[in-house]
Design an enzyme around this catalytic site. Structure first.
Site, short mmCIF file in Angstrom:
data_model
loop_
_atom_site.label_atom_id
_atom_site.label_comp_id
_atom_site.label_asym_id
_atom_site.label_seq_id
_atom_site.Cartn_x
_atom_site.Cartn_y
_atom_site.Cartn_z
N CYS A 268 -1.55 -0.87 -0.27
CA CYS A 268 -0.27 -0.96 -0.97
C CYS A 268 0.79 -0.08 -0.33
O CYS A 268 1.87 -0.53 0.01
CB CYS A 268 -0.46 -0.57 -2.43
N HIS A 269 0.50 1.19 -0.17
CA HIS A 269 1.51 2.09 0.38
C HIS A 269 0.95 2.98 1.47
O HIS A 269 1.50 4.04 1.78
CB HIS A 269 2.13 2.93 -0.74
#
Lengths: 169, 420
Positions: A133-134
């Site tokens: 995701c990040h």
């Protein structure tokens, strides 16, 4: 007499407001608390997992309280790698010995401490996990090494019921 | 409201109006004096009202078929798409309607930024608008969760986890929001409830937004105060009604294009996979309209500060009427502001683009520069510009520049006289 009257009135006003506030709070609290985890959710607090089929270098993922739990049987290389890391290199310093009491077994919530995604196994710059995701990188002990996540992946309360069964929760 | 007096012609009308002055209100709305130079950027208020009504009507009908339960939500949406009469149409209108709503609101907001519509005496209109915008984001986010696909589930997980950045009470708040220890059925049912509620809150705020607008009246492209009613105004009906109606038709063509020709282009394929708490999709990307803020969130390497930066980026807009120190409203007469305005537009578009890209390497660098510039624009450029900028002469009335041929020829109101 004239300077006493307003004082009594003030007292009555204050008392009324105070009782009113307590009453309002008593009404509002159930409406807020109904949103908290309910009894049926809390009842699912523990789960037992058979890990007899897990070979070294393999990870299984089980669901506990709606969250994935990674159970990894680590190889000797991975254990050595996790134990050789210096504490000052860690963003959230935790000894591998404290995270995995039995060095072969690493049990932790498969939830990225950034915003809750499930990190991917055997990925990232530290041979552990990588969150797509990040971009948080975790090492072979599930400790945060690079990226926005602030903490290591959480180790839940667990115990070996016998050689093959792990009880989480 | 305007100060004109209205008496109904019929006896019954008079009797009714004396008891409930609805006819006076209708008369006020029809005769409402509007600056005659409003351009098409001013038609988006009407378009937005249309968007809201569309979302409420399609949403109500969808709610008749949707089942808010973690085991059945995904299937009930497929049921709407396949079995319900015209269900596909209603759902595609609702899903694309959200995007159209944001498209219109961004144009509406950037119109305000260009023509200085947020400045005195219109601060309250502006702040109500920002609250509406926040509620729109909440409604859109919760609506996106309802189909219970992979993006729904993981979008909900990531966004609710933003609250876990709050020190000490963060985790308690997140469990309270979820009603459990992860996004699950209790989360879905409460999101459905709130998704149903928020549009009606927005509707109420829209009434206040328009009420507040009708006190000072519309700003206009020249950005000057005008006398109402006067040579500078036209009645709302029929002049603005027709113009808004025409713009609305053009907008509906774009809307229909998405609904009928590419209904899924603004969505994510992953959301046609049912929610699975064990697997996170490879790329979690929010809907396009939230991308600039998502880019800001990711550009800060610290969790709490990232969340703070993202929220500040939205809330800073509420302080805009006081951050912009210039007395001149319209960018038409602010040569420097005009340039910075377009840089800001480009900056937000760049943020939107990098928000959709993986947060690494060059993309991350660009996101950081663009985030820094975003805040620089509001916190440094705007306050300083008001003092430093040499503005162009502003006309005395709307009619004069038209009759006189150019704004510069009737420069009765110079910058000096405005600044005292």
């Amino acid at each position: 007499m004239t300077d006493k009257k307003p004082k009594r009135r003030e007292f009555l006003f204050t008392a009324t407001y105070a009782i009113g506030a307590v009453g309002a709070g008593a009404v509002v609290w159930p409406l807020i608390d109904q949103m908290n985890p309910d009894a049926s959710v809390k009842a699912l607090a523990s789960t037992e997992v058979d890990v007899s089929s897990v070979t070294p270098g393999k990870t299984i993922t089980v669901l506990w309280r709606g969250k994935p739990v990674f159970i990894r049987r680590r190889t000797q290389d991975e254990i050595a790698e996790a134990r050789s890391v210096k504490m000052e290199d860690l963003k959230h310093p935790e000894k591998d010995e404290d995270r995995a009491r039995d060095p072969e077994w690493l049990v932790m919530l498969g939830v990225c401490t950034h915003l809750g995604c499930v990190p991917l196994n055997d990925k990232g710059d530290y041979d552990g996990w990588f969150c797509p995701c990040h971009g948080s990188h975790y090492d072979t002990s599930g400790r945060i090494r690079k990226g926005p996540a602030p903490l290591n992946m959480e180790v839940p309360k667990y115990e070996f019921v016998n050689a093959n069964i792990i009880k989480i929760g | 409201m305007s100060d004109h007096n209205y008496t109904p012609k019929s006896k019954f009308g008079k009797w009714f109006n004396d008891r409930l002055p609805l006819l006076s209100l209708a008369s006020h709305l029809t005769d409402y004096p509007t600056p005659k130079n409003l351009n098409y950027w001013w038609t988006f208020g009407g378009i937005l009202t249309f968007c809201l009504i569309t979302q409420i009507v399609t949403g109500l009908t969808l709610a008749m078929h949707y089942i808010a339960h973690a085991d059945m939500a995904f299937e009930s949406v497929e049921h709407i798409m396949r079995d319900v009469n015209y269900g596909w149409l209603i759902r595609y209108i609702h899903a694309n309607g959200a995007s159209m709503f944001f498209l219109a609101v961004y144009i509406h907001i950037f119109r305000s930024l260009f023509y200085g519509s947020y400045k005195s005496p219109r601060e309250i209109i502006w702040i109500i608008g920002i609250i509406i915008y926040l509620l729109m984001m909440a409604a859109a986010f919760m609506g996106y969760v309802l189909p219970w696909g992979q993006m729904s589930f993981w979008g909900a997980t990531v966004i609710t986890n933003l609250f876990s950045a709050i020190p000490l009470v963060g985790e308690g708040i997140v469990n309270w929001l979820w009603g459990g220890y992860s996004v699950d059925n209790p989360t879905l049912t409460r999101f459905f409830t709130l998704h149903y509620l928020i549009p009606f809150l927005i509707l109420g705020l829209v009434v206040l937004h328009i009420w507040a607008l009708h006190v000072p009246g519309n700003n206009n492209p020249v950005g000057i105060d005008i006398k109402k009613p006067s040579k500078d105004t036209v009645p709302f009906h029929p002049y603005i009604v027709i113009k808004d109606g025409f713009a609305l038709l053009m907008f509906m063509i774009v809307f229909a294009f998405f609904v009928f020709y590419s209904p899924n282009i603004l969505g994510h394929a992953d959301n046609y996979i049912e929610a699975n708490p064990m697997v996170t999709p490879a790329h979690i990307v929010p809907e396009w309209y939230l991308l600039p803020f998502y880019a800001i969130l990711r550009s800060v390497p610290d969790k709490l500060l990232g969340v703070v930066a993202m929220l500040s980026a939205i809330l800073i807009l509420a302080a805009l009427p006081w951050l912009d120190t210039s007395k001149i409203r319209s960018a038409v007469f602010r040569p420097l502001y005009k340039q910075f305005y377009w840089i800001l537009v480009a900056d937000v578009l760049i943020l939107g683009y990098v928000g959709a890209m993986p947060a690494e390497g060059l993309y991350l660098l660009i996101a950081r520069v663009a985030t820094a510039y975003y805040f620089l624009h509001f916190l440094v450029v705007l306050p300083v510009l008001g003092f430093k900028e040499k503005t162009l002469p502003v006309p005395l009335s709307i009619t004069e520049p038209i009759l006189g041929g150019s704004a510069n020829m009737v420069s009765a109101k110079s910058k000096e006289s405005l600044k005292k």
